[in-house]
Design a protein around this motif. Structure first.
Motif: not given
Length: 256
Positions: A39, A42, A10
């Motif tokens: 990821v 996020r 990330w």
């Protein structure tokens, strides 16, 4: 898969690079897909949205690099989908690359492991010439699991004018892509013998996504593999990708 490893990838997605020296041998391909989706989550938490998917390892020397028929997926972010003719700053990408690809749009949801290529073909709205914009974020070992976790170098996509209805399948099978920079031809690559059948690739994508509780949703964009490409030392300039029988895509890459 552990959260600390996801943190590494990330942070690399945010900064443009990460050190993979300590990740060697720690992730399977499936672990990598789980990390990639973490990821993506996020990004979504930050207000980004997913525009679609890519199918990896479908063409050229990288075919079957992870094993016979293994075609990992990656995701596309909506904010990095550009129209043909767009100007994109090279500094936005770390070690930028560019690949001529075909981009398909799903006209309805495609899910599960039992799709045949005919059903895929009937479910697509259009195809367009496209560029995939790549970012080489990994420093160190290029383990398969890490490469998948890092979204297979995907950064963005430039999409040309849609062709609808879809051309005859034979047109796709014999199409050739020519990549030019500032009017100078760099490379021409023909589909025949170079790239997987595009509808087979999309069926494989749906099957692989289903293993992770995902699907190709209506409206999703799907890119299916590289033809002509420039992966190292990409310079500023006006790039054009012309696909025989399908049209052209353009992007201007600048230093600003």
């Amino acid at each position: 898969m552990t959260e600390d490893l996801v943190d590494i990838v990330w942070n690399g997605a945010l900064s443009g690079s990460f050190d993979a020296a300590g990740l060697s041998g720690r992730w399977s391909i499936d672990d990598g897909e789980h990390a990639q989706l973490a990821v993506l989550a996020r990004w979504v938490q930050r207000g980004r949205s997913r525009a679609g998917w890519k199918v990896g390892l479908t063409s050229g020397a990288v075919r079957d690099a992870f094993g016979p028929g293994v075609r990992p997926f990656g995701f596309l972010l909506q904010e990095r989908v550009f129209e043909s003719g767009a100007t994109v700053g090279l500094p936005r990408m770390s070690r930028a690359g560019l690949e001529t690809e075909l981009c398909f749009r799903a006209g309805r949801r495609l899910a599960g492991a039992d799709l045949d290529t005919g059903e895929v073909e009937r479910s697509l709205s259009w195809v367009a010439p496209a560029f995939e914009l790549n970012e080489r974020r990994i420093d160190g070992p290029q383990d398969p699991g890490v490469r998948v976790a890092d979204n297979l170098t995907q950064w963005g996509v430039v999409v040309g004018a849609p062709v609808s209805p879809l051309p005859d399948r034979a047109v796709l099978a014999r199409s050739a892509a020519t990549l030019s920079q500032d009017g100078q031809v760099l490379e021409t690559v023909a589909a025949d013998g170079h790239i997987d059948d595009h509808y087979l690739s999309i069926a494989r994508l749906a099957a692989q996504l289903s293993r992770f509780g995902r699907a190709i949703e209506e409206g999703d964009l799907v890119i299916t593999g590289s033809f002509a490409a420039r992966r190292n030392g990409l310079e500023p300039g006006e790039y054009a990708g012309a696909f025989e029988g399908l049209g052209e895509v353009r992007v201007r890459l600048v230093e600003a």
